[in-house]
Enzyme design. Sequence first.
Site, PDB file in Angstrom:
ATOM      1  CG  HIS A 115      -5.926  -3.420   1.230  1.00 44.12           C
ATOM      2  ND1 HIS A 115      -5.378  -2.407   0.492  1.00 44.12           N
ATOM      3  CD2 HIS A 115      -6.687  -4.146   0.383  1.00 44.12           C
ATOM      4  CE1 HIS A 115      -5.804  -2.502  -0.757  1.00 44.12           C
ATOM      5  NE2 HIS A 115      -6.610  -3.547  -0.852  1.00 44.12           N
TER       6      HIS A 115
ATOM      7  CB  CYS B   8      -2.875  -0.247   5.718  1.00 45.38           C
ATOM      8  SG  CYS B   8      -3.867  -0.227   4.237  1.00 45.38           S
TER       9      CYS B   8
ATOM     10  CB  CYS C 273      -0.857  -0.041   1.262  1.00 42.04           C
ATOM     11  SG  CYS C 273      -1.440   1.554   1.812  1.00 42.04           S
ATOM     12  CD  GLU C 274       0.112   5.221  -4.158  1.00 37.72           C
ATOM     13  OE1 GLU C 274       0.887   4.741  -4.999  1.00 37.72           O
ATOM     14  OE2 GLU C 274      -0.684   6.127  -4.408  1.00 37.72           O
ATOM     15  CG  HIS C 275      -2.350   5.637   0.766  1.00 38.69           C
ATOM     16  ND1 HIS C 275      -3.282   4.870   0.127  1.00 38.69           N
ATOM     17  CD2 HIS C 275      -2.178   6.738   0.001  1.00 38.69           C
ATOM     18  CE1 HIS C 275      -3.682   5.482  -0.968  1.00 38.69           C
ATOM     19  NE2 HIS C 275      -3.027   6.614  -1.081  1.00 38.69           N
ATOM     20  CG  HIS C 276      -1.006   2.919   5.783  1.00 40.36           C
ATOM     21  ND1 HIS C 276      -2.125   2.947   4.987  1.00 40.36           N
ATOM     22  CD2 HIS C 276      -1.278   3.706   6.848  1.00 40.36           C
ATOM     23  CE1 HIS C 276      -3.048   3.707   5.550  1.00 40.36           C
ATOM     24  NE2 HIS C 276      -2.556   4.186   6.677  1.00 40.36           N
TER      25      HIS C 276
ATOM     26  CD  GLN D 275      -7.811  -4.490  -4.441  1.00 42.53           C
ATOM     27  OE1 GLN D 275      -7.662  -4.410  -3.223  1.00 42.53           O
ATOM     28  NE2 GLN D 275      -8.734  -5.251  -4.999  1.00 42.53           N
TER      29      GLN D 275
HETATM   30 ZN   LIG Z   1      -2.911   1.708   3.422  1.00 39.53          ZN
END
Ligand SMILES: [Zn+2]
Length: 225
Positions: A185, A187, A116-119, A157
């Site tokens: 996910h 995250c 995940c590019e956010h976490h 995704q």
């Molecule tokens: Zn995430």
Amino acid sequence: MSLRPIHPLHHDNNDHDDDHPMSSIETPLRADAFIMDDEVKIEKIEEHFREIMNILGLDLTDDSLNGTPHRVAKMYVKEVFSGLNPKNHPAPRLFENKYHYDQMLVEKEITFYSHCEHHFVPIYGKAHVAYFSTGKVIGLSKINRIVQYFAKRPQVQERLTVQIGREMERVLQTPDVGVVIDANHMCVASRGVGDTNSKTGTAYFSGKFKEQSVKKEFLNYINSR
Ligand SMILES: [Zn+2]
């Protein structure tokens, strides 16, 4: 194309760090992304990761920890984010469709691991990929390679799904591609809202796959055991 939102869960509080916005279909890369070579990248990431561990208060002289910065740096560059680098782009060879097979070809349950590019924690799951040949075919393992290439990036995704679909269209020179991804996910599961059971589904349908009967055949096949 029909895409479902990445989080099936509704957040009514204001934990914005759990929002998963996607800015574009292309992975946001700078123009100078590959001026630095892999070895230099590994050295620099190692330095910075050591600093993160230091700040967290970890004792880097401990035998178990002192190799971690290098391991993480090498893993980022050579493995889990190797799909950022165009030099790793698979170049599948096309074959003539000698059997004149003109039905749907489905490769289902391609296991992939992404982040995940956010976490920067794992997203993992199964990709199901289908197409109709317009005269050319590729080896089945090449479909796996396409999935892995785009998975080995910081991702969301929806983007992963569309990138695989578009690459299949481009490589096979066909307008008829279907991609469905079911993913977990970390995250969502291991932090934040802590839901360990939710799965996220996304889909990309182009050409014939937009027809209800074709879509249904594809989805039935995915769901059959
Ligand atoms: Zn995430």
